[in-house]
Design an enzyme around this catalytic site. Sequence first.
Site, PDB file in Angstrom:
ATOM      1  N   CYS A   2       3.765 -20.535 -49.419  1.00 42.33           N
ATOM      2  CA  CYS A   2       4.032 -21.498 -48.091  1.00 42.33           C
ATOM      3  C   CYS A   2       4.772 -20.481 -47.219  1.00 42.33           C
ATOM      4  O   CYS A   2       5.625 -19.576 -47.369  1.00 42.33           O
ATOM      5  CB  CYS A   2       5.144 -22.488 -48.683  1.00 42.33           C
ATOM      6  SG  CYS A   2       4.642 -23.633 -49.778  1.00 42.33           S
ATOM      7  N   ARG A  27       0.239 -16.947 -46.516  1.00 37.83           N
ATOM      8  CA  ARG A  27       1.029 -17.420 -47.591  1.00 37.83           C
ATOM      9  C   ARG A  27       0.634 -18.976 -48.201  1.00 37.83           C
ATOM     10  O   ARG A  27       1.334 -19.278 -49.201  1.00 37.83           O
ATOM     11  CB  ARG A  27       2.610 -17.738 -46.827  1.00 37.83           C
ATOM     12  CG  ARG A  27       2.716 -16.402 -46.201  1.00 37.83           C
ATOM     13  CD  ARG A  27       4.153 -16.903 -45.731  1.00 37.83           C
ATOM     14  NE  ARG A  27       5.246 -16.868 -46.675  1.00 37.83           N
ATOM     15  CZ  ARG A  27       5.939 -15.848 -47.350  1.00 37.83           C
ATOM     16  NH1 ARG A  27       5.623 -14.529 -46.870  1.00 37.83           N
ATOM     17  NH2 ARG A  27       6.847 -16.003 -48.253  1.00 37.83           N
ATOM     18  N   TRP A  75       1.445 -23.950 -49.824  1.00 38.24           N
ATOM     19  CA  TRP A  75       0.428 -23.822 -51.022  1.00 38.24           C
ATOM     20  C   TRP A  75       1.129 -24.643 -52.186  1.00 38.24           C
ATOM     21  O   TRP A  75       2.399 -24.311 -52.450  1.00 38.24           O
ATOM     22  CB  TRP A  75       0.762 -22.171 -51.467  1.00 38.24           C
ATOM     23  CG  TRP A  75      -0.209 -21.802 -52.451  1.00 38.24           C
ATOM     24  CD1 TRP A  75      -1.504 -21.417 -52.285  1.00 38.24           C
ATOM     25  CD2 TRP A  75       0.252 -21.602 -53.992  1.00 38.24           C
ATOM     26  NE1 TRP A  75      -1.874 -21.102 -53.757  1.00 38.24           N
ATOM     27  CE2 TRP A  75      -0.842 -21.060 -54.476  1.00 38.24           C
ATOM     28  CE3 TRP A  75       1.330 -21.955 -54.597  1.00 38.24           C
ATOM     29  CZ2 TRP A  75      -1.027 -21.163 -56.024  1.00 38.24           C
ATOM     30  CZ3 TRP A  75       1.180 -21.636 -56.216  1.00 38.24           C
ATOM     31  CH2 TRP A  75       0.267 -21.583 -56.712  1.00 38.24           C
ATOM     32  N   ASN A 101      10.084 -23.408 -48.798  1.00 41.43           N
ATOM     33  CA  ASN A 101       9.320 -22.495 -49.494  1.00 41.43           C
ATOM     34  C   ASN A 101       9.888 -22.217 -50.775  1.00 41.43           C
ATOM     35  O   ASN A 101      11.024 -21.471 -50.712  1.00 41.43           O
ATOM     36  CB  ASN A 101       8.996 -21.035 -48.920  1.00 41.43           C
ATOM     37  CG  ASN A 101       8.526 -19.922 -49.379  1.00 41.43           C
ATOM     38  OD1 ASN A 101       8.681 -18.833 -49.142  1.00 41.43           O
ATOM     39  ND2 ASN A 101       7.552 -20.030 -50.466  1.00 41.43           N
ATOM     40  N   GLY A 102       9.104 -22.221 -51.956  1.00 41.58           N
ATOM     41  CA  GLY A 102       9.987 -22.162 -53.100  1.00 41.58           C
ATOM     42  C   GLY A 102       9.542 -23.409 -54.282  1.00 41.58           C
ATOM     43  O   GLY A 102       8.817 -23.897 -54.084  1.00 41.58           O
ATOM     44  N   GLU A 472      -9.968  -3.341 -60.896  1.00 43.34           N
ATOM     45  CA  GLU A 472      -9.790  -3.655 -59.203  1.00 43.34           C
ATOM     46  C   GLU A 472     -11.243  -4.346 -58.743  1.00 43.34           C
ATOM     47  O   GLU A 472     -11.332  -5.514 -57.846  1.00 43.34           O
ATOM     48  CB  GLU A 472      -9.195  -2.467 -58.680  1.00 43.34           C
ATOM     49  CG  GLU A 472      -9.012  -2.728 -57.281  1.00 43.34           C
ATOM     50  CD  GLU A 472      -8.310  -3.938 -56.694  1.00 43.34           C
ATOM     51  OE1 GLU A 472      -7.611  -4.693 -57.451  1.00 43.34           O
ATOM     52  OE2 GLU A 472      -8.707  -4.150 -55.570  1.00 43.34           O
ATOM     53  N   LYS A 476     -11.634  -8.091 -56.996  1.00 44.73           N
ATOM     54  CA  LYS A 476     -11.997  -8.357 -55.393  1.00 44.73           C
ATOM     55  C   LYS A 476     -13.199  -9.222 -55.590  1.00 44.73           C
ATOM     56  O   LYS A 476     -13.128 -10.324 -55.050  1.00 44.73           O
ATOM     57  CB  LYS A 476     -12.598  -6.979 -55.179  1.00 44.73           C
ATOM     58  CG  LYS A 476     -11.699  -5.850 -54.388  1.00 44.73           C
ATOM     59  CD  LYS A 476     -10.752  -6.597 -53.453  1.00 44.73           C
ATOM     60  CE  LYS A 476      -9.626  -7.197 -53.883  1.00 44.73           C
ATOM     61  NZ  LYS A 476      -8.240  -6.829 -54.203  1.00 44.73           N
ATOM     62  N   GLU A 479     -12.239 -12.865 -56.787  1.00 46.76           N
ATOM     63  CA  GLU A 479     -11.424 -13.721 -55.785  1.00 46.76           C
ATOM     64  C   GLU A 479     -11.918 -14.203 -54.595  1.00 46.76           C
ATOM     65  O   GLU A 479     -11.596 -15.342 -54.260  1.00 46.76           O
ATOM     66  CB  GLU A 479     -10.104 -13.069 -55.845  1.00 46.76           C
ATOM     67  CG  GLU A 479     -10.165 -11.874 -54.670  1.00 46.76           C
ATOM     68  CD  GLU A 479      -8.854 -10.980 -54.469  1.00 46.76           C
ATOM     69  OE1 GLU A 479      -8.658 -10.003 -54.212  1.00 46.76           O
ATOM     70  OE2 GLU A 479      -7.769 -12.104 -54.496  1.00 46.76           O
ATOM     71  N   HIS A 495     -18.100  -4.863 -78.975  1.00 47.30           N
ATOM     72  CA  HIS A 495     -17.232  -5.520 -80.128  1.00 47.30           C
ATOM     73  C   HIS A 495     -17.111  -7.231 -79.806  1.00 47.30           C
ATOM     74  O   HIS A 495     -16.271  -7.684 -80.414  1.00 47.30           O
ATOM     75  CB  HIS A 495     -15.687  -5.170 -80.038  1.00 47.30           C
ATOM     76  CG  HIS A 495     -16.031  -3.491 -80.540  1.00 47.30           C
ATOM     77  ND1 HIS A 495     -16.165  -3.288 -81.839  1.00 47.30           N
ATOM     78  CD2 HIS A 495     -15.917  -2.630 -79.892  1.00 47.30           C
ATOM     79  CE1 HIS A 495     -16.352  -1.778 -82.054  1.00 47.30           C
ATOM     80  NE2 HIS A 495     -15.964  -1.363 -80.685  1.00 47.30           N
ATOM     81  N   LYS A 590      -1.613 -15.031 -50.168  1.00 51.43           N
ATOM     82  CA  LYS A 590      -1.339 -13.656 -49.966  1.00 51.43           C
ATOM     83  C   LYS A 590       0.156 -13.094 -50.752  1.00 51.43           C
ATOM     84  O   LYS A 590       0.050 -11.981 -51.425  1.00 51.43           O
ATOM     85  CB  LYS A 590      -1.217 -13.157 -48.579  1.00 51.43           C
ATOM     86  CG  LYS A 590      -1.185 -11.564 -48.550  1.00 51.43           C
ATOM     87  CD  LYS A 590      -2.442 -10.901 -48.200  1.00 51.43           C
ATOM     88  CE  LYS A 590      -2.217  -9.444 -48.332  1.00 51.43           C
ATOM     89  NZ  LYS A 590      -3.442  -8.599 -48.963  1.00 51.43           N
TER      90      LYS A 590
HETATM   91  O1  M6R Z   1       2.187  -8.103 -52.603  1.00 46.45           O
HETATM   92  P1  M6R Z   1       1.633  -7.844 -54.146  1.00 46.45           P
HETATM   93  O2  M6R Z   1       1.044  -6.568 -54.092  1.00 46.45           O
HETATM   94  O3  M6R Z   1       3.128  -7.767 -54.907  1.00 46.45           O
HETATM   95  O4  M6R Z   1       1.040  -8.913 -54.506  1.00 46.45           O
HETATM   96  C1  M6R Z   1       0.483  -8.816 -56.043  1.00 46.45           C
HETATM   97  C2  M6R Z   1      -0.913  -9.599 -56.152  1.00 46.45           C
HETATM   98  O5  M6R Z   1      -0.730 -11.009 -55.887  1.00 46.45           O
HETATM   99  C3  M6R Z   1      -1.946  -9.278 -55.091  1.00 46.45           C
HETATM  100  O6  M6R Z   1      -2.070  -7.608 -55.310  1.00 46.45           O
HETATM  101  C4  M6R Z   1      -3.454 -10.001 -55.333  1.00 46.45           C
HETATM  102  O7  M6R Z   1      -3.703  -9.771 -56.592  1.00 46.45           O
HETATM  103  C5  M6R Z   1      -4.317  -9.360 -54.442  1.00 46.45           C
HETATM  104  N1  M6R Z   1      -4.282 -10.384 -53.368  1.00 46.45           N
HETATM  105  C6  M6R Z   1      -5.645  -9.396 -54.696  1.00 46.45           C
HETATM  106  O8  M6R Z   1      -6.376  -8.936 -53.752  1.00 46.45           O
END
Ligand code: M6R
Length: 595
Positions: A2, A27, A75, A101-102, A472, A476, A479, A495, A590
Amino acid sequence: MCGIVGYIGTKDAREIIINGLKRLEYRGYDSAGIALQNCENGDFNMYKDKGRVAHLESITDFSYSSCLGIGHTRWATHGVPNQENSHPQTSNTGRFFIVHNGVIDNYKELITSHLNDSVFSSETDTEVIAHLIERYSYTMSVNEAIRKTMSLLEGSYALAIIDTYNPYRLYACKNKSPLLIGVSDDGVIVASDVMACVGYSDRFVPLEDKTFVEIDGAKYHIRDIIGKEVVHKERPIDVDYFNIEKGEFSHFMLKEIMEQPAALRTIIGTYFNDDGSVRVNRNILDAIRTSDRLYIIAAGTSMNAGYVGKELFETLAEIPTEVHIASEFAYNMPLLSDNPLFIFISQSGETADLRAVLVNIKAKGYRSLTITNVKTSTLAREADHYVEIMAGPEIAVASTKAYTAQIAILSILAYGLESHRMDLRKELSKVAISIENIIDRRDYIEALVEEYLTKRNCFYIGRGIDYYGCLEASLKLKEISYIQTEGFAAGELKHGTIALIEEGTPVIAIISQRAIAKNTRSNLNEVKSRGAKTLVISTKSVHQSEDQIVVDDVYESFSPILTVIPAQFIAYYAALHRGYDIDKPRNLAKSVTVE
Ligand code: M6R
């Protein structure tokens, strides 16, 4: 998660808040809302709905001027995204508007113990806060009522509050969730991130936990929960407006993929001396050198960078290193070594899961280092040391340039400790050029995506450091394209997981390690003979003629910094072809500021 923005001053509150919300939409973007005072007749109006800030803008009345307001981009945590659950939330009589926010952990208990005769119009935990403030305002000043409410809340909150009985004040307070005030001669902004203030404020003050701010025009007072003035320092806002705009690019993600060579060059310019030695604060290198074990704490992409960091610290500096999922470590701490150093890796520097660990280990007296893109963030401020990754603002939810910058910084830290086996500055410069070469071939990668990424699921497989790269690469892809993708240790497939391979299942192998290239190729043959459609990303020294994507050789321990680039493009184009919202994928945000 948020984003909140509030403004009081002589400028147009609506413009500042709507623009601020657009910048904070990363956010959360389930719903959005704004409450504004109409300066012409003194009334307050609220506009809110499910959907994005652009929709909010379209339903907001622009016909009157306003000098006070608060806004929110959500969010959802409590209650579905709909109009009732959108913020601002109001108190019983409508006297107070608040944005939050929280997460309030004890909101149900507070209803039972303090508000059992209240009528609620939403399912949110936030509404409880508004009701409590109003209840206390009957017997004490608003200032005291807010602080009294703060003392009852358990959990995280960043709040902006309007009292409609006093349109010359804006209130804000926080615990755990990020909040700052942006200051200029014409007014004060309250925001979750400094980006909301760029272009409107020239200074900002990050707020500490359990502090409360009362803003009166361009004057503000920061107090602790018992009302004592808090000493604070204004800092200049040095974020470039250009960096938070998309410019000629169709998506922030594409812009940020393309910015990676420049980010690496900035890192090289910042962290190396002319003679090629590293320019990093001695205390940081000493903290690493004198620890008997490093504990990397991170989440998501930053954790995937952390795995590469483990490899670098162990191979270059010979320091045993463990990588932990922050949300697990916070409540299941393993046995620690005698002299640990905790390294927090976080693009945003605000991730709540990491903060929970930091608070915990600080209380136990352990040392900490944060590696972050945001030097003013909570994790940077609260750790003993921090290193800035210098990637520039990353706006797309899918992290790209932060990942490569994090690995570059980890390599510099590890290199700063060893007796040099290679010229890292030269090596990183080569990486920047090699990334440019891949960027030049992005159309070719787009064509491969059309040919190979045709199913609902996909596997990335690799061994050793390539396995970390696969984690990674798969994050990507899943998501933003919603293709169900797993990054798998190639040898582990047989396995159990190989059972999922059927005719046409895409399997992408990453192969960059000489010692184990043959083994990964065998695993690739195993899936191929069971019908998988295979695609290989390899480095020149281990490539075979049929490999589809071949990248340059780099120092083996940081090959993921290069093999990830085609994977970023694969994810980007897979999402583009499916017509998804690339920069704001569903259900995500984010900056993950709730645990
Ligand atoms: O801001 P941060 O690096 O702590 O965030 C951690 C994850 O939420 C972040 O890396 C998330 O996995 C990415 N948006 C993925 O692309």
